[in-house]
Write a protein that holds these residues in place. Sequence first.
Motif, PDB file in Angstrom:
ATOM      1  N   ASP A 241     -15.183  12.524  -2.233  1.00 15.39           N
ATOM      2  CA  ASP A 241     -15.269  11.651  -3.408  1.00 15.39           C
ATOM      3  C   ASP A 241     -14.188  10.576  -3.347  1.00 15.39           C
ATOM      4  O   ASP A 241     -12.990  10.887  -3.403  1.00 15.39           O
ATOM      5  N   PRO A 242     -14.560   9.291  -3.260  1.00 10.78           N
ATOM      6  CA  PRO A 242     -13.560   8.239  -3.161  1.00 10.78           C
ATOM      7  C   PRO A 242     -13.018   7.766  -4.504  1.00 10.78           C
ATOM      8  O   PRO A 242     -12.101   6.936  -4.535  1.00 10.78           O
ATOM      9  N   THR A 243     -13.544   8.296  -5.598  1.00 11.92           N
ATOM     10  CA  THR A 243     -13.174   7.777  -6.921  1.00 11.92           C
ATOM     11  C   THR A 243     -11.670   7.787  -7.191  1.00 11.92           C
ATOM     12  O   THR A 243     -11.132   6.797  -7.707  1.00 11.92           O
ATOM     13  N   PRO A 244     -10.931   8.860  -6.863  1.00  9.54           N
ATOM     14  CA  PRO A 244      -9.489   8.842  -7.158  1.00  9.54           C
ATOM     15  C   PRO A 244      -8.717   7.755  -6.421  1.00  9.54           C
ATOM     16  O   PRO A 244      -7.605   7.404  -6.824  1.00  9.54           O
ATOM     17  N   PHE A 245      -9.300   7.216  -5.342  1.00  6.82           N
ATOM     18  CA  PHE A 245      -8.604   6.217  -4.535  1.00  6.82           C
ATOM     19  C   PHE A 245      -9.031   4.786  -4.856  1.00  6.82           C
ATOM     20  O   PHE A 245      -8.609   3.856  -4.178  1.00  6.82           O
ATOM     21  N   ARG A 246      -9.849   4.597  -5.884  1.00 10.99           N
ATOM     22  CA  ARG A 246     -10.418   3.273  -6.136  1.00 10.99           C
ATOM     23  C   ARG A 246      -9.305   2.239  -6.334  1.00 10.99           C
ATOM     24  O   ARG A 246      -8.365   2.449  -7.107  1.00 10.99           O
ATOM     25  N   PRO A 247      -9.400   1.104  -5.675  1.00 14.93           N
ATOM     26  CA  PRO A 247      -8.310   0.121  -5.701  1.00 14.93           C
ATOM     27  C   PRO A 247      -8.069  -0.515  -7.063  1.00 14.93           C
ATOM     28  O   PRO A 247      -6.932  -0.917  -7.363  1.00 14.93           O
ATOM     29  N   GLU A 248      -9.101  -0.612  -7.871  1.00 14.70           N
ATOM     30  CA  GLU A 248      -8.956  -1.312  -9.155  1.00 14.70           C
ATOM     31  C   GLU A 248      -8.435  -0.410 -10.262  1.00 14.70           C
ATOM     32  O   GLU A 248      -8.323  -0.842 -11.419  1.00 14.70           O
ATOM     33  N   ARG A 249      -8.059   0.819  -9.962  1.00 15.62           N
ATOM     34  CA  ARG A 249      -7.692   1.775 -11.009  1.00 15.62           C
ATOM     35  C   ARG A 249      -6.461   1.335 -11.798  1.00 15.62           C
ATOM     36  O   ARG A 249      -6.292   1.722 -12.947  1.00 15.62           O
ATOM     37  N   PHE A 250      -5.587   0.543 -11.211  1.00 16.82           N
ATOM     38  CA  PHE A 250      -4.375   0.133 -11.912  1.00 16.82           C
ATOM     39  C   PHE A 250      -4.649  -0.951 -12.945  1.00 16.82           C
ATOM     40  O   PHE A 250      -3.822  -1.210 -13.808  1.00 16.82           O
ATOM     41  N   ASP A 251      -5.811  -1.583 -12.875  1.00 20.99           N
ATOM     42  CA  ASP A 251      -6.192  -2.541 -13.892  1.00 20.99           C
ATOM     43  C   ASP A 251      -6.747  -1.854 -15.130  1.00 20.99           C
ATOM     44  O   ASP A 251      -6.776  -2.438 -16.204  1.00 20.99           O
ATOM     45  N   THR A 252      -7.216  -0.613 -14.978  1.00 21.29           N
ATOM     46  CA  THR A 252      -7.905   0.057 -16.077  1.00 21.29           C
ATOM     47  C   THR A 252      -7.112   1.181 -16.713  1.00 21.29           C
ATOM     48  O   THR A 252      -7.390   1.560 -17.847  1.00 21.29           O
ATOM     49  N   ASP A 253      -6.094   1.714 -15.982  1.00 15.62           N
ATOM     50  CA  ASP A 253      -5.375   2.862 -16.552  1.00 15.62           C
ATOM     51  C   ASP A 253      -3.882   2.608 -16.736  1.00 15.62           C
ATOM     52  O   ASP A 253      -3.108   3.527 -16.908  1.00 15.62           O
ATOM     53  N   GLY A 254      -3.474   1.377 -16.679  1.00 17.50           N
ATOM     54  CA  GLY A 254      -2.064   1.079 -16.999  1.00 17.50           C
ATOM     55  C   GLY A 254      -1.191   0.927 -15.797  1.00 17.50           C
ATOM     56  O   GLY A 254      -0.338   0.064 -15.761  1.00 17.50           O
ATOM     57  N   GLY A 255      -1.327   1.798 -14.776  1.00 20.04           N
ATOM     58  CA  GLY A 255      -0.579   1.654 -13.526  1.00 20.04           C
ATOM     59  C   GLY A 255       0.904   1.450 -13.695  1.00 20.04           C
ATOM     60  O   GLY A 255       1.450   0.399 -13.386  1.00 20.04           O
ATOM     61  N   ASP A 256       1.610   2.428 -14.198  1.00 19.52           N
ATOM     62  CA  ASP A 256       3.069   2.346 -14.358  1.00 19.52           C
ATOM     63  C   ASP A 256       3.729   1.978 -13.033  1.00 19.52           C
ATOM     64  O   ASP A 256       3.483   2.592 -12.010  1.00 19.52           O
ATOM     65  N   GLU A 257       4.596   0.953 -13.035  1.00 16.01           N
ATOM     66  CA  GLU A 257       5.245   0.482 -11.811  1.00 16.01           C
ATOM     67  C   GLU A 257       6.736   0.735 -11.851  1.00 16.01           C
ATOM     68  O   GLU A 257       7.535  -0.061 -11.356  1.00 16.01           O
ATOM     69  N   ARG A 258       7.141   1.848 -12.388  1.00 19.54           N
ATOM     70  CA  ARG A 258       8.572   2.137 -12.465  1.00 19.54           C
ATOM     71  C   ARG A 258       9.198   2.120 -11.080  1.00 19.54           C
ATOM     72  O   ARG A 258       8.615   2.635 -10.141  1.00 19.54           O
TER      73      ARG A 258
END
Length: 386
Positions: A369-386
């Motif tokens: 399942d490639p879903t957990p690796f989807r590249p656009e996930r940081f646009d939709t779930d916040g993507g904390d960049e600490r």
Amino acid sequence: MAKRLTCDVVVVGAGMVGAACALYAARTGLDVRVVDRGPVAGGTTGAGEGNLLVSDKEPGPELELALLSARLWAGLADELGTAIEYEPKGGLVVASTPATLAALRDFTAGQRGAGVLAVPVDADRLPCLEPHLAPGMAGGVHYPQDAQVMPALAAARLLCASGAPLHMGHTVTGVLRAADGTVYGVRTDRGDIHAPAVVNAAGTWGGDVAALAGVRLPVLPRRGFVLVTEPLPRMVRHKVYAADYVADVASDSAALRTSPVVEGTAAGPVLVGATRERVGFDRSLSLPAVRALAAGAIGLFPFLERVRALRAYAGFRPYLPDHLPAIGADPRAPGLFHACGHEGAGIGLAPGTGQLIAQALTGKTPELDPTPFRPERFDTDGGDER
């Protein structure tokens, strides 16, 4: 006027992940070219230890990718022989206290349920696996599936096996996009390469390549040092590390974190890691980091106190905030595929990543399942960049 080239796929990055993407894409019949501003394995791959690990991963998508990659690495080793210095040496994780050992055994219970071979080792049996290990350890766990390759050799061999033309010393300055946003190649400082698919396998610089296409991928560099000793007889048989290494891998801290990882190599030197810290692209030598490595290694193997360290080198792990790589098609830029952000596990995860990319390029059902690796996930779930 610069020459314009045409192919099916352009892979940006000639490290281990890029090499694997080129290999598996080429084996589907696609015409592939590889572009890199430096030499083969000139970035993170060349500064790595060659780890192929399942032992440091908790149950979840990364472990699934690691198990797939372990199977593929074994097949590549059969195919390429000794040229990649593949060693199925196994790993040994040791705990210094009963409490740490109990936590390690709990961790391995979940791993075994996910398909990992994890064999408990009592304290009195540790010397059978590692005769020179420091006495007094509470126990450990043996991981037969852990292995190692010589990373620069392996990347070069995979690229050679792919048959893909290499454009080394070509800096990608842009990702070409049509009026409708579709990607149709890359612009380099030596000319354009047109292709309906571009694979971003640029490692630590994967965020920069994504930005050239107008999309966000928050890849950050995480510096790590490795110490290399003088050549020795094989005195360390496995990859040996302390149980707290797993916590350091999963940490989001920007501060220096160290935990001892010690292994022998086919060539004789012992490699000592691992440190992690976020300091941008600063390559300057950190004495606190190197001293911590040495002290930790001696704590595991006291004989190392009498061994000379010949050199230390630094590399940058491509870190994404959720500790998962970005793999697959980017819907924000049709024709752009990502294969980066593997942090310190890219060498081990490369074959599985390459196979997933090849399957995405050809529209085949993915291996997992490639879903957990989807590249656009940081646009939709916040993507904390600490």
